[in-house]
Scaffold this active site. Structure first.
Site, short mmCIF file in Angstrom:
data_model
loop_
_atom_site.label_atom_id
_atom_site.label_comp_id
_atom_site.label_asym_id
_atom_site.label_seq_id
_atom_site.Cartn_x
_atom_site.Cartn_y
_atom_site.Cartn_z
N ASN A 47 0.83 -1.21 0.00
CA ASN A 47 0.00 0.00 0.00
C ASN A 47 0.86 1.26 0.00
O ASN A 47 0.38 2.35 0.32
CB ASN A 47 -0.89 0.02 1.24
CG ASN A 47 -1.85 -1.14 1.27
OD1 ASN A 47 -2.46 -1.49 0.26
ND2 ASN A 47 -2.00 -1.76 2.43
N HIS A 133 -14.07 -1.43 6.14
CA HIS A 133 -12.90 -2.18 6.62
C HIS A 133 -13.21 -2.91 7.94
O HIS A 133 -14.00 -2.44 8.76
CB HIS A 133 -11.77 -1.18 6.85
CG HIS A 133 -10.43 -1.80 7.10
ND1 HIS A 133 -9.89 -1.90 8.36
CD2 HIS A 133 -9.53 -2.33 6.25
CE1 HIS A 133 -8.69 -2.46 8.27
NE2 HIS A 133 -8.45 -2.73 7.00
N GLU A 175 -15.66 4.77 3.91
CA GLU A 175 -14.26 5.00 3.56
C GLU A 175 -14.22 6.00 2.40
O GLU A 175 -15.18 6.10 1.64
CB GLU A 175 -13.60 3.68 3.14
CG GLU A 175 -13.47 2.73 4.30
CD GLU A 175 -12.89 1.37 3.92
OE1 GLU A 175 -12.10 1.30 2.97
OE2 GLU A 175 -13.23 0.39 4.59
N SER A 179 -10.76 -0.20 0.47
CA SER A 179 -9.47 -0.87 0.53
C SER A 179 -9.36 -2.07 -0.40
O SER A 179 -8.28 -2.37 -0.89
CB SER A 179 -9.17 -1.30 1.96
OG SER A 179 -10.18 -2.16 2.44
N ASP A 204 -13.10 7.17 6.87
CA ASP A 204 -11.77 6.56 7.01
C ASP A 204 -11.11 6.69 5.63
O ASP A 204 -11.51 6.02 4.68
CB ASP A 204 -11.95 5.10 7.42
CG ASP A 204 -10.64 4.32 7.45
OD1 ASP A 204 -9.64 4.81 6.91
OD2 ASP A 204 -10.64 3.20 8.00
N HIS A 207 -6.90 5.02 2.24
CA HIS A 207 -6.34 4.82 0.90
C HIS A 207 -6.45 6.05 0.01
O HIS A 207 -6.02 6.02 -1.14
CB HIS A 207 -7.02 3.63 0.21
CG HIS A 207 -6.78 2.35 0.96
ND1 HIS A 207 -5.66 1.58 0.79
CD2 HIS A 207 -7.50 1.76 1.95
CE1 HIS A 207 -5.71 0.55 1.61
NE2 HIS A 207 -6.82 0.63 2.33
N LYS A 236 -0.06 3.67 4.59
CA LYS A 236 -0.22 3.51 3.16
C LYS A 236 0.61 4.57 2.43
O LYS A 236 1.83 4.48 2.45
CB LYS A 236 -1.70 3.52 2.82
CG LYS A 236 -2.32 2.15 3.08
CD LYS A 236 -3.28 2.07 4.20
CE LYS A 236 -3.63 0.63 4.54
NZ LYS A 236 -4.68 0.53 5.55
C1 PLP Z 1 -5.26 -0.30 6.51
C2 PLP Z 1 -6.59 0.22 6.95
C3 PLP Z 1 -6.86 0.51 8.28
C4 PLP Z 1 -5.91 0.13 9.37
O1 PLP Z 1 -4.88 1.03 9.45
P1 PLP Z 1 -3.52 0.57 10.14
O2 PLP Z 1 -2.84 1.85 10.40
O3 PLP Z 1 -2.85 -0.31 9.18
O4 PLP Z 1 -3.92 -0.13 11.40
C5 PLP Z 1 -8.04 1.11 8.60
N1 PLP Z 1 -8.95 1.38 7.64
C6 PLP Z 1 -8.75 1.07 6.36
C7 PLP Z 1 -9.79 1.41 5.35
C8 PLP Z 1 -7.57 0.48 5.97
O5 PLP Z 1 -7.37 0.14 4.70
#
Ligand code: PLP
Length: 387
Positions: A47, A133, A175, A179, A204, A207, A236
């Site tokens: 990522n 997620h 999101e 993801s 969130d 990405h 990421k």
């Molecule tokens: C990777 C991810 C997370 C978790 O984040 P980390 O910092 O890796 O714990 C949370 N939400 C989404 C949408 C993700 O892709």
């Protein structure tokens, strides 16, 4: 049933469904290349969308930070773990994103868990996109609030849920860029509906940040909204790890009282914050990397389209090839690996049943010839994907 029997049964079920997960030790590199078991692979699996995990400025910042502050923060932020460097970076993040406050978390998973646990009470409801997620859905399932899921990226489905009566507060969760599918949420429509019903929106943008929006500010900036709660993660495009929650003044103070992951967990090391500051500077200046990423993605999609591969609507770094059943996805990933490409098969329960896939990720660290190698190799095994 004994503990041992329970564990064996669970493992057997996973094996029989071709869903057994194992880790493979990476012997170095995590950008364009990845080394494993004495061999070098082109990496289409991570990522690290801008290739910043290997950037000299970030590495130097982390090293200098460690020399200055040591390697550990020594405690939670409420004890010794919150330094002037943390404070400065939180202020930089808030200003960059146009919020009053930012709070650093150790990971995106922790931030999502902490936020949902702290914000919601039994009379409330969480309305979450179906494909949210695991860190969001798991926290929502454990929350005393009611969880309802709306159809993926479907404002009409959200509207129907919002129109059902409720006693408490409503938190809508989605999101920015999904993801596993790589598609973007219709954030403006979701935010408008949420506000019409007096709710709050939590986005969130794990990405999206760094990759989309003016100067990499992310999906919300790109779509012209400022949700009440924004989660950014640094594992990421930031090329590092950690997360931040962006919110208003009172909500930040509230989270400092009630977000247990902030209170009972060791804060991120200051040296890591130094690396994140360097990463933020890179991201703000990385229009060239974002252009390169877009060109790589366009090259991949054009070539894959010509080959007749089934692509999704994703126009971003995440380019899934939906295969269907678990075993076919695993076999295909294995064949690509034999040809020197590191690609991950993603299986249920991470994705819906029957939608096992190769989750290809294209980054700014790839060269155009890497994309051509990927396409040629896929072409060699493509009857398994397009049938
Ligand atoms: C990777 C991810 C997370 C978790 O984040 P980390 O910092 O890796 O714990 C949370 N939400 C989404 C949408 C993700 O892709």
């Amino acid at each position: 049933m004994s503990w041992n029997a329970r564990i064996e049964i669970a493992l057997d079920q996973r094996r029989q469904a071709s869903a057994f997960r194992r880790r493979q030790p990476n012997a170095g590199g995590n950008g364009r290349w990845l080394a494993h078991d004495g061999r070098r692979y082109l990496n289409f699996s991570g990522n690290d969308y801008l290739g910043l995990s290997q950037h000299a400025d970030l590495i130097a910042a982390w090293q200098q930070g460690a020399a200055r502050f040591g390697v550990g923060s020594g405690g939670s932020g409420h004890v010794t773990g919150f330094s002037a460097t943390h404070q400065q970076f939180e202020a930089q993040l808030a200003e960059w994103q146009g919020y009053r406050r930012a709070l650093l978390f150790i990971s995106g998973f922790a931030a999502n868990q902490a936020l949902l646990a702290a914000m919601l009470q039994a009379e409330d409801r969480i309305l979450a996109d179906k494909l949210s997620h695991a860190s969001l859905l798991e926290a929502a399932v454990h929350s005393p609030a009611q969880l309802r899921r709306f159809a993926h990226n479907n404002p009409e489905s959200l509207r129907r849920l919002l129109n059902t009566p409720t006693q408490g507060e409503t938190l809508v969760v989605t999101e920015g860029v999904f993801s596993m599918d790589g598609d973007a949420a219709p954030l403006a429509a979701l935010h408008r509906l949420t506000r019409e019903h007096g709710g709050w929106l939590m986005v969130d943008d794990a990405h999206g940040v760094g990759v989309v929006g003016e100067k990499g500010r992310g999906s919300c900036w790109q779509q012209g909204i400022r949700p009440e709660l924004l989660v950014l993660t640094f594992g990421k495009a930031f090329g590092c790890s950690g997360a931040a929650v962006l919110c208003d003044e009172a909500t930040a103070d509230y989270l400092l009282q009630f977000a247990r992951h902030l209170i009972y967990s060791t804060a991120m090391p200051a040296a890591q914050v130094c690396a994140l500051q360097a990463s933020l500077t890179c991201i703000q200046q990385a229009d060239d990397l974002r252009d390169k990423l877009a060109a790589n993605v366009a090259r991949f999609r054009a070539g894959a389209g010509q080959m007749g591969l089934r692509l999704t609507t994703s126009s971003g770094a995440i380019q899934p090839l939906i295969v269907g059943d678990n075993q076919s996805a695993l076999t295909l990933a294995q064949r690509l690996r034999e040809q020197g490409l590191w690609v991950s098969a993603i299986r249920p329960p991470t994705v819906p049943p029957g939608s096992a896939r190769l989750r290809l990720t294209i980054t700014a660290a790839h060269q155009p010839e890497d994309i051509d190698i990927l396409l040629e190799t896929l072409n060699g095994c493509s009857h398994r994907i397009s049938e």
